[in-house]
Design an enzyme around this catalytic site. Structure first.
Site, short mmCIF file in Angstrom:
data_model
loop_
_atom_site.label_atom_id
_atom_site.label_comp_id
_atom_site.label_asym_id
_atom_site.label_seq_id
_atom_site.Cartn_x
_atom_site.Cartn_y
_atom_site.Cartn_z
N ASP A 1 0.82 -1.21 0.00
CA ASP A 1 0.00 0.00 0.00
C ASP A 1 0.86 1.27 0.00
O ASP A 1 2.09 1.21 0.01
CB ASP A 1 -0.92 -0.05 1.23
N ASP B 1 -10.11 3.67 -3.46
CA ASP B 1 -10.85 2.47 -3.02
C ASP B 1 -12.26 2.42 -3.60
O ASP B 1 -12.94 3.43 -3.77
CB ASP B 1 -10.95 2.45 -1.49
#
Ligand code: GLA
Length: 399
Positions: free
Chosen positions: A147, A202
């Site tokens: 990430d 997201d």
């Protein structure tokens, strides 16, 4: 002098040895990831039960392989700096969990972050890349999602390159999933670094719209599809655009889940289920295990589909497949059902990037409805049908 030269040569060779493990994702990876449904609520019992469910439900038979624990599995680093899982949530340790997952014929994935901390504030891998890669390899990890939180001042390409080299050096083939949200156009530099890269922020459990979290937004299915048109030429076997994990079974309507799944297949997207596999409705399981839709996603040509036509509220997407076949997906984006009369002969499909043409006035194709699992005629006739709101008609055409 000769000796110095030799040492220099060895040093140079050493530093240039980094590369990505080739051939680990010749078709888009398929599996399950904990984040979309469970967020930080992860523990070894859940992961074991999910692995069991992947086998028992037939998802493994349908092609799903990776069981990936996302954020929040972490405990502390020890005095030598090695990371350990949270002792209360993963009391048996990661090696035992990996062994169990492997014993079912599945693969094991884990999550870290290029910055100081993960997005949920757990220890990140910055400055510890080689040590973490060694630890993952020793545990038996097969997939790393990496990430991009807490990375102020870092160069994205460099940071992902460092972890790629660390994984390679650790010696265990690990699929490397870049999760940098498309901020620095990873499709332009990710091909030799990872096997897939997130293209957007997201996903939300939402078909059309976004959710505002203050500092950031999460996106509906349609927004994700629209946000990155024009990057399909960067995707292909072993290097995929990743529009984020699936929200099938997490709260959208069945029509919306079906449309979401179909479109991910048209986009040659990684198919990472994000629901609770232990408790699925029949409809959810039918969507996730539709082998004919999955075959479109997993087609070995690895061509990402494209929007060929727009007819009012309906998008017509196309994806060339092996053997001269073509997938065509009519997506009704609108809030109302839509009647269509589609004259194939007036709508040739021309893919300049893949250099393929489908001219229906010259060649007739058989039509197969991939959700009804029925043959429905040929391109010789005008196709008349109605698509419910937020749903699809997904076809496979065979000459
Ligand atoms: C980011 C990622 C998500 C998830 C969370 C975990 O938001 O994009 O997919 O991994 O972090 O904190």
């Amino acid at each position: 002098m000769k000796k110095t030269l030799l040492i220099l040569l060895i040093l140079c060779a050493g530093s240039a040895s980094g590369q990505k493990f080739e051939g680990l994702a010749l078709t888009p990876p398929m599996g399950w990831n904990s984040w979309n449904h469970f967020a930080c609520d992860v523990n070894e019992q859940l992961i074991r039960e999910t692995a069991d469910a992947m086998v028992a439900t037939g998802m493994k038979d349908a092609g799903y392989r990776y069981i990936v624990i996302d954020d929040c599995w972490h405990g502390e680093r020890d005095s030598l700096g090695f990371i350990h899982p949270h002792p209360g949530h993963f009391p048996s340790g990661m090696k035992a969990l990996a062994d169990y997952i492997h014993s079912l014929g599945l693969k094991f994935g884990i999550y870290s972050d290029a910055g100081w901390k993960t997005c949920a504030g757990r220890p990140g891998s910055r400055g510890r890349e080689y040590q973490d890669a060694m630890q993952y390899a020793a545990w038996g990890v097969d997939y790393l999602k990496y990430d991009w939180c807490y990375t102020e001042g870092l160069n994205a390409e460099g940071a992902y390159l460092t972890m790629r080299d660390a994984l390679y050096e650790a010696g265990r083939p690990i699929v490397f999933s870049l999760c940098e949200w498309g901020n620095h156009e990873p499709w332009k530099w990710g091909r030799d670094i990872g096997h897939l890269w997130r293209t957007t922020g997201d996903i939300a459990v939402l078909f059309d719209g976004y959710v505002d979290h203050g500092a950031w937004k999460s996106w509906g299915v349609l927004q994700i599809i629209d946000m990155r048109e024009g990057i399909r030429q960067y995707a292909g076997p072993d290097h995929w655009n990743d529009p984020d994990m699936l929200e099938v079974g997490n709260g959208m309507s069945v029509n919306e889940d079906r449309a979401h799944f179909s479109m991910w297949c048209m986009l040659a997207a990684p198919l990472m289920a994000g629901n609770d596999l232990r408790r699925m409705s029949r409809e959810t399981l039918e969507i996730l295990t539709n082998k004919e839709a999955i075959a479109v996603d997993q087609d070995s040509l690895g061509i990402q589909g494209f929007r060929a036509y727009v007819i009012d509220s309906v998008d017509v997407w196309a994806k060339p497949l092996m053997g001269g076949d073509l997938a065509v997906c009519f997506l009704n984006r609108g809030k109302k059902p839509k009647r269509i009369a589609f004259d194939w002969k007036k709508h040739p499909i021309v893919d300049d990037f893949a250099e393929k043409e489908f001219r229906f006035d010259q060649t007739e194709y058989r039509l197969r409805d991939l959700w009804k699992k029925k043959n429905i005629g040929t391109t010789g006739k005008v196709l008349r049908f109605e698509i419910p709101s937020h749903d699809v008609l997904m076809l496979r055409l065979t000459p």
